[in-house]
Design a protein around this motif. Structure first.
Motif, mmCIF file in Angstrom:
data_model
loop_
_atom_site.group_PDB
_atom_site.id
_atom_site.type_symbol
_atom_site.label_atom_id
_atom_site.label_comp_id
_atom_site.label_asym_id
_atom_site.label_seq_id
_atom_site.Cartn_x
_atom_site.Cartn_y
_atom_site.Cartn_z
ATOM 1 N N ASP A 32 0.817 -1.209 0.000
ATOM 2 C CA ASP A 32 0.000 0.000 0.000
ATOM 3 C C ASP A 32 0.856 1.267 0.000
ATOM 4 O OD1 ASP A 32 -2.453 -1.237 -0.153
ATOM 5 O OD2 ASP A 32 -2.827 -1.207 2.011
ATOM 6 N N SER A 33 1.985 1.222 0.699
ATOM 7 C CA SER A 33 2.893 2.370 0.705
ATOM 8 C C SER A 33 3.369 2.690 -0.706
ATOM 9 C CB SER A 33 4.103 2.083 1.599
ATOM 10 O OG SER A 33 3.731 1.895 2.937
ATOM 11 N N LEU A 34 3.745 1.656 -1.438
ATOM 12 C CA LEU A 34 4.244 1.858 -2.792
ATOM 13 C C LEU A 34 3.122 2.262 -3.748
ATOM 14 C CD1 LEU A 34 6.721 -1.135 -2.885
ATOM 15 C CD2 LEU A 34 7.333 1.287 -2.960
ATOM 16 N N ILE A 35 1.932 1.688 -3.572
ATOM 17 C CA ILE A 35 0.795 2.107 -4.400
ATOM 18 C C ILE A 35 0.506 3.584 -4.179
ATOM 19 C CG2 ILE A 35 -1.695 1.872 -4.716
ATOM 20 C CD1 ILE A 35 -1.332 -1.145 -4.137
ATOM 21 N N ALA A 36 0.547 4.019 -2.916
ATOM 22 C CA ALA A 36 0.311 5.433 -2.612
ATOM 23 C C ALA A 36 1.344 6.320 -3.293
ATOM 24 C CB ALA A 36 0.340 5.656 -1.100
ATOM 25 N N ALA A 37 2.615 5.902 -3.257
ATOM 26 C CA ALA A 37 3.675 6.699 -3.880
ATOM 27 C C ALA A 37 3.517 6.754 -5.393
ATOM 28 C CB ALA A 37 5.039 6.130 -3.505
ATOM 29 N N VAL A 38 3.165 5.616 -5.995
ATOM 30 C CA VAL A 38 2.997 5.573 -7.451
ATOM 31 C C VAL A 38 1.822 6.452 -7.882
ATOM 32 C CG1 VAL A 38 2.407 4.103 -9.418
ATOM 33 C CG2 VAL A 38 4.060 3.300 -7.711
ATOM 34 N N THR A 39 0.700 6.355 -7.175
ATOM 35 C CA THR A 39 -0.475 7.149 -7.552
ATOM 36 C C THR A 39 -0.224 8.630 -7.352
ATOM 37 O OG1 THR A 39 -1.433 6.738 -5.360
ATOM 38 C CG2 THR A 39 -2.161 5.321 -7.151
#
Length: 255
Positions: free
Chosen positions: A95-102
């Protein structure tokens, strides 16, 4: 890819950076070394926009980004992983990486969204796989080991698709075995990408083994630049930083 010209910064009466000029070719792997207080982290803070320089130019991929905010510099292709990992402790790795990508793509991410955008999820999983963290995707960031948190911090930097990646002491706080595992992942990441990577490191065995080029700072100035072999034998660097024991070791190797 990155050209630094006459970079200078004073804090009160202390000259922390004194006219530093350096260049970093595209896809290169460069170490920044020097004694404590040499200005290494200040250099990173200045070129990444966390601190405003008194003078100089920072040319990133042909564009002068001096004076721009750290966010604007990230958007133009420079990302940074910090000495103390900067993570989201209450989110999972994925989720941390998804947040950063979005966020990089100008989209909104919330934990309430049951299904993240497929492209963001796929990119997050690709980063996890690249860093060897896929098996830990669902782990909360606060429950990760120190080394895993450092890798996640690098992953968050990768999520913004940088051209230049700054790593501030990626092995800080690690034991000998963990340090080598970390640096092997860093080197593999560089080899498998087109990243221009610049890292600060105190472990000279690591520096001499993986760096293509080494820049040595001392008292806010460039003391020396060269390949690992050139730096090993540079008397100014030996006197200022590496010490007599290193000098004797090099002499023994030469025999």
């Amino acid at each position: 890819m990155l050209d630094i010209e006459d970079l200078a910064k004073s804090f009160g009466g202390v000259e922390a950076m004194r006219g530093v000029t350096l260049d970093f070719p595209a896809s290169s792997l460069t170490a920044i070394i020097g004694p404590n207080g040499a200005g290494k982290t200040t250099f990173f803070n200045l070129i990444s926009g966390h601190i405003r320089a008194d003078r100089g130019r920072v040319v990133l991929n042909g564009e002068d980004v001096m004076g721009r905010s750290s966010l604007e510099i990230v958007r133009r292709g420079m990302a940074r992983a910090f000495q103390v990992a900067s993570i989201f402790p209450d989110m999972t790795m994925e989720d941390s990486l998804i947040a950063a990508v979005t966020a990089r793509r100008g989209e909104l991410f919330t934990l309430r969204r049951r299904a993240p955008l497929p492209a963001a999820r796929d990119r997050a999983r690709e980063i996890l796989d690249t860093l060897g963290l896929s098996s830990r995707a669902g782990a909360l960031s606060r429950n990760l080991s120190h080394g895993e948190q450092k890798l996640l911090d690098i992953g968050l930097a990768l999520a913004v698709d940088p051209k230049v990646l700054l790593l501030d002491e990626p092995t800080a706080g690690m034991g000998a075995e963990e340090r080598w595992r970390m640096i092997e992942k860093v080197h593999a990441l560089w080899e498998g990408s087109d990243l221009t990577m610049i890292f600060i490191e105190h472990d000279m065995d690591i520096v001499f083994q993986i760096a293509q080029q080494i820049n040595v700072l001392s008292y806010g100035k460039v003391l020396a630049q060269g390949t690992p072999e050139e730096i090993k034998r540079n008397q100014d660097v030996i006197d200022a930083y590496l010490g007599k024991d290193h000098h004797h070791a090099v002499a023994e190797d030469a025999r």
